[in-house]
Design a protein around this motif. Structure first.
Motif, PDB file in Angstrom:
ATOM      1  N   ASP A  93      -5.593  -2.912  -4.792  1.00  0.00           N
ATOM      2  CA  ASP A  93      -6.428  -1.721  -4.766  1.00  0.00           C
ATOM      3  C   ASP A  93      -7.908  -2.144  -4.735  1.00  0.00           C
TER       4      ASP A  93
ATOM      5  N   ASN B  45      -2.890   2.942  -1.936  1.00  0.00           N
ATOM      6  CA  ASN B  45      -4.054   2.308  -2.570  1.00  0.00           C
ATOM      7  C   ASN B  45      -4.020   0.784  -2.612  1.00  0.00           C
ATOM      8  N   GLY B  46      -2.838   0.227  -2.779  1.00  0.00           N
ATOM      9  CA  GLY B  46      -2.731  -1.196  -3.113  1.00  0.00           C
ATOM     10  C   GLY B  46      -2.474  -1.329  -4.608  1.00  0.00           C
TER      11      GLY B  46
ATOM     12  N   ARG C  21       0.843  -1.207   0.000  1.00  0.00           N
ATOM     13  CA  ARG C  21       0.000   0.000   0.000  1.00  0.00           C
ATOM     14  C   ARG C  21       0.873   1.249   0.000  1.00  0.00           C
TER      15      ARG C  21
END
Ligand SMILES: NC(=O)c1ccc[n+]([C@@H]2O[C@H](COP(=O)([O-])OP(=O)(O)OC[C@H]3O[C@@H](n4cnc5c(N)ncnc54)[C@H](O)[C@@H]3O)[C@@H](O)[C@H]2O)c1
Ligand SMILES: [Zn+2]
Length: 361
Positions: free
Chosen positions: A270, A247-248, A241
């Motif tokens: 995400d 976000n991922g 992240r």
């Protein structure tokens, strides 16, 4: 006349593999006899030896192979003695439900040629992935032979027959990674590194390699990883992240095959991102996820069998890219070994010392 050759046989759950004499019949209709030149040691062979795939011992191991066609059955067309081929475990049949629906990468036809190989006392051998190529010769369905340019070295070509194709295809075919995507790969063995190479080829802008072994992470950089995370000392979900603006990743490839690494992949993507499971779990493993998270995080949860590849389409194309210097497949070959060193190669794989040991015959 049947041929007697040496082969690597797993006789029982967890027992060390042994070289035994294998009887290989001449090819019947639809079959080909292949003189194996090289065969990679894949983690799936070790899964077989450990009883993780089934209980059909004795197994004739080996399935990542390239070699020369020695003879073909009476009705075989498009394949002749002397052809250089990569063996595949998806000989698309064109007749099954998946093929008829235009999704031949899910073809479920099984090919029984390799099951005709036996020990000298007639005991049938179960060939790994329907191939059984840790042997001087193997008998396969003609469709399991994919002709490619003989300019590629056999020890490199064979890897496209399984692990490298599985990793490249998980990214290129299953996840359909494209320019600008962020990709994380958990587990950087031969399969995971091939996924990293695929992400690099597809134009991913960020490629995060995750492993518990620093040596593996260093190798991952050579295949195109832009960042690395040692998940033995840091939380991979937090790290992935942090490396993707909180976000991922758009796509997370799981190339270990364990519930804990799958869970990491699930949370490291995400919102509405994609997880692709490439690692092969054993029958005892269970997954425990809050169903609300499965719903609430959306996106796509997929498995990739053999990189959703079509051998006739993908193998010659990838060999061409390699020969043009655009796909450094030779970097996967850590060492070449003799047929009697497969057990030692399993130990090296477990100690993380190699990406691929490849048997030369
Ligand atoms: N889906 C398919 O079609 C397909 C094809 C071939 C292989 N496989 C499977 O892919 C998996 C990987 O195969 P491989 O040949 O690359 O094996 P490998 O043993 O070479 O690599 C596995 C990697 O995972 C790492 N690892 C282990 N535990 C970890 C953890 N908890 N967190 C992070 N990393 C961890 C190891 O350090 C190693 O680098 C196996 O399960 C194999 O059976 C699947
Ligand atoms: Zn394999």
């Amino acid at each position: 006349m049947p041929h007697e050759v040496k082969g690597v046989v797993a006789t029982g759950k967890g027992a060390p593999v042994a070289i035994q004499t294998v009887v290989v019949p001449d090819p019947g209709p639809g079959e080909a006899l292949v003189s194996v030149q090289a065969c990679g040691v894949c983690h799936t062979d070790l899964h077989y030896r450990e009883g993780g795939i089934g209980d059909d011992f004795p197994y004739l191991l080996g399935h990542e192979a390239a070699g020369l066609v020695e003879a073909v059955g009476p009705d075989v067309t498009g394949l002749e003695p002397g052809d250089f081929v990569i063996l595949n475990w998806r000989a698309v049949c064109g007749q099954c439900r998946a093929c008829l629906r235009g999704r031949p990468w899910y073809c479920f036809a099984t090919h029984n040629a390799a099951q005709k190989m036996t020990l000298t006392d007639g005991t049938p051998l179960a060939p790994a992935l329907g191939i059984g190529a840790f042997a001087d010769k193997t008998l396969v369905a003609a469709g399991q032979c994919t002709k490619v340019s003989p300019a590629i070295k056999p020890e490199v070509a064979g890897l496209l027959g399984c692990g490298v194709m599985a990793g490249l295809g998980a990214v290129l075919n299953t996840a359909r990674v494209t320019r600008g995507d962020s990709v994380a790969v958990i587990g950087c063995g031969g399969v995971g590194d091939a996924a990293i190479l695929g992400a690099s080829l597809a134009g991913a802008r960020k490629i995060i390699a995750v492993d518990i072994d620093d040596r593996k992470l260093n190798w991952a950089r050579q295949f195109g990883a832009t960042d690395t995370v040692n998940s033995a000392s840091a939380d991979p979900v937090e790290q992935i992240r942090a490396l993707t603006d909180g976000n991922g990743a758009d796509v997370v490839i799981e190339a270990v095959g364990r519930p804990e690494t799958y869970t990491q992949a699930f949370y490291a993507r995400d919102l509405a991102g994609t997880v692709v499971l490439v690692g092969v779990p054993n029958p005892q493993m269970r997954l425990d996820l809050p169903l609300l998270d499965v719903f609430g995080r959306g996106g796509t949860l997929k498995s990739s069998w053999y990189g959703d590849c079509l051998p006739a389409r993908d193998f010659p194309m990838l060999v061409d890219l390699h020969l043009q210097g655009r796909l450094p497949l030779d970097k996967f070959v850590s060492e070449t070994i003799a047929l009697d060193s497969v057990e030692e190669a399993f130990a090296k794989m477990q100690r993380g010392e190699v990406l691929r040991s490849v048997v030369l015959l």
